[in-house]
Scaffold this motif. Structure first.
Motif, PDB file in Angstrom:
ATOM      1  N   GLN A   1       0.793  -1.123  -0.156  1.00  0.00           N
ATOM      2  CA  GLN A   1      -0.008   0.020  -0.026  1.00  0.00           C
ATOM      3  C   GLN A   1       0.974   1.325   0.127  1.00  0.00           C
ATOM      4  OE1 GLN A   1      -3.775  -0.238   2.285  1.00  0.00           O
ATOM      5  NE2 GLN A   1      -2.509  -1.655   3.606  1.00  0.00           N
TER       6      GLN A   1
ATOM      7  N   LYS B   1      -3.136   4.014   7.201  1.00  0.00           N
ATOM      8  CA  LYS B   1      -3.534   4.689   5.699  1.00  0.00           C
ATOM      9  C   LYS B   1      -4.180   5.873   6.097  1.00  0.00           C
ATOM     10  CE  LYS B   1      -5.455   3.050   1.526  1.00  0.00           C
ATOM     11  NZ  LYS B   1      -6.312   1.755   1.018  1.00  0.00           N
TER      12      LYS B   1
ATOM     13  N   GLY C   1       0.450   2.971  -3.082  1.00  0.00           N
ATOM     14  CA  GLY C   1       0.702   1.660  -3.522  1.00  0.00           C
ATOM     15  C   GLY C   1       1.825   1.014  -3.824  1.00  0.00           C
TER      16      GLY C   1
END
Length: 506
Positions: free
Chosen positions: A198, A365, A242
């Motif tokens: 991620q 995140k 990503g």
């Protein structure tokens, strides 16, 4: 031909070499890098946290004093006052950048914790760890050849060969300890599966024109995270792209400055960049740790993000688990299926660490959902139960191999029992044998153990704190294999000894 050829002279490869050689194997280590020293191994870039479980390994093999000295810690592990009850840990660490207070650890709730020289973790460097293990390997007669890049692996039913150019290194077993981009893993055909990244992370050593613009410590932000350490110019940062930038080229000063400005929300300026490396939270693991006569350990078998400082500790655990099992197989006294327990035991522990790092990446995140979870977690981690839970995970005390025993201590790392004559379990494990501790029962186990003197050391006598147990059988890797009550069943002890150490010697 050697008994064991190990590819990779990092901490995992060196510890495995020490363990195998201590158990009587002839060992050769081959390493791609021509020189052992690197700025990535020294302070500050090479700083690593060893868990209490990892420090215990050094204690049990008589290397703890050397480790502390090499790590710049002025402390005599043998000079600590003996106590019957454990004290709170000196540190806990963090979860997803959320620091925890060691005073909030509920020591009474920790499973089977006893005081001892290795009751706490240690901050060290890769350079220090490798120096201690290299010296130990040399003492044991391990040969290390540098500048050897393995390009092919071949094997048959009797042996395996690691090829490097025109040279062949043959052994009964070849072990890949050559890191996250392992050549051995690919050449031997291991399946490597898991989750994609991620974020792209960066570790940077640079001259910062205006460091006061960056807050110290871990700093989650609406666009990522950055870490400013006490070491001048040493910063870490995560950008949730990503994993797009990782392995796409060497980051330039301009790129690094742009990322740092985005994740910090400041106009901080980088001048000269001295060292930089990128990483991701890619989390993958081989489906098995053995293919015929080729095995993997450490990052060669599993990769994940460095969140939570678990990678080195996981690899050291692999090495100490595998070493004695490999040696028993080489010497021909391994019980049926002993080597297969390496994958069964360590794969489960590795999978747990991968999920631990995935959870942290998910929480960090920069989106509304993750921020909502962060708020809940901050409340939970602010409690004694929450802090204690994280400490158990980070210290290794919650790790338990499924050995099939009913007692909750079976499968766990053994506490450092101290007999009343001052002898500690760690003292009894210096030579790499298993240990049978008999806490002074009316039906001693010694007669049952007598056929395995070269594999099991027997020690008897009352303990300062026996945790209510009558006897304990500990494997060479420090894992409890069997527990007896106040009147232990000698037949059950014999079965456990047969299962892990083979039958009596001829």
């Amino acid at each position: 031909m050697h008994d064991v050829v190990i590819v990779g002279a990092g901490p995992v490869g060196l510890l495995l070499a020490c363990e195998s050689s201590l158990a009587g194997c002839s060992v050769l280590v081959v390493e791609r890098d021509p020189e052992p020293r690197s700025p990535w191994k020294a302070d500050p870039l090479g700083m690593r946290g060893l868990s209490a479980a990892s420090v215990e390994i050094f204690h049990r093999r008589g290397m703890l004093r050397a480790l502390l000295t090499a790590s710049g810690i002025d402390e005599d592990p043998d000079a600590k006052p003996d106590a019957d009850e454990p004290s709170p840990p000196r540190g806990v660490g963090h979860f997803a950048g959320m620091m925890l207070d060691p005073a909030d650890v509920d020591v009474a709730a920790l499973p089977f914790r006893l005081p001892g020289p290795a009751a706490d973790g240690v901050m060290t460097t890769l350079e220090a760890v490798e120096a201690v293990l290299s010296e130990r390997a040399a003492e044991l007669g391990v040969e290390v050849r540098r500048g050897v890049a393995v390009s092919a692996i071949a094997q048959d039913d009797e042996s395996a060969v690691a090829r490097a150019g025109e040279h062949e290194y043959a052994a009964r077993w070849v072990i890949g300890c050559d890191g996250g981009r392992s050549a051995v893993r690919g050449l031997a055909g291991f399946d490597f599966v898991g989750s994609e990244p991620q974020f792209t992370g960066y570790v940077v050593l640079a001259d910062i024109a205006d460091p006061e613009k960056l807050r110290p410590g871990f700093n989650p932000t609406p666009t990522g995270m950055y870490l400013r350490t006490p070491a001048a110019g040493y910063i870490g940062m995560l950008e949730f792209d990503g994993g797009a930038f990782d392995r796409s080229g060497r980051p330039t000063r301009e790129h690094l400055q742009a990322v740092l400005r985005r994740v910090s929300g400041t106009d901080v300026t980088l001048n000269d960049v001295h060292l930089v490396s990128s990483f991701t939270d890619r989390a993958k693991q081989t489906t098995t740790y053995r293919q015929g006569r080729v095995l993997l350990a450490g990052d060669a078998a599993h990769i994940h993000s460095p969140l939570g400082a678990q990678g080195l500790n996981l690899g050291l655990g692999d090495a100490v688990n595998l070493g004695w099992k490999l040696a028993a197989t080489v010497h021909g006294h391994a019980p049926d299926g002993l080597l297969d327990t390496y994958t069964r035991e360590r794969h489960a522990i590795g999978a747990g660490v991968l999920d631990w790092t995935r959870a942290q990446a998910a929480v960090m995140k920069p989106d509304p959902h993750a921020r909502a979870i962060q708020g809940v977690l901050r409340d939970l981690l602010g409690t004694r139960d929450g802090t204690t839970y994280v400490f158990e995970r980070l210290s290794g005390s919650s790790n338990r191999h499924d050995l099939g025993g009913e007692h909750p201590l079976v499968g766990r790392n053994a506490p450092d029992f101290r007999l009343r004559d001052g002898t500690r379990l760690g003292d009894l494990m210096r030579d790499g044998r298993g240990v049978a501790l008999d806490f002074g029962t009316d039906r001693p186990l010694h007669g049952a153990e007598m056929g395995r003197e070269s594999r099991i050391r027997y020690a008897a006598g009352p303990a300062c704190n026996d945790l209510g147990l009558g006897a304990v059988l500990v494997r060479p890797d420090g894992v409890v294999a069997w527990v007896g009550d106040r009147d232990p069943d000698r037949g059950a002890f014999e079965q456990a000894a047969d299962r892990w150490f083979g039958g009596p010697e001829a």
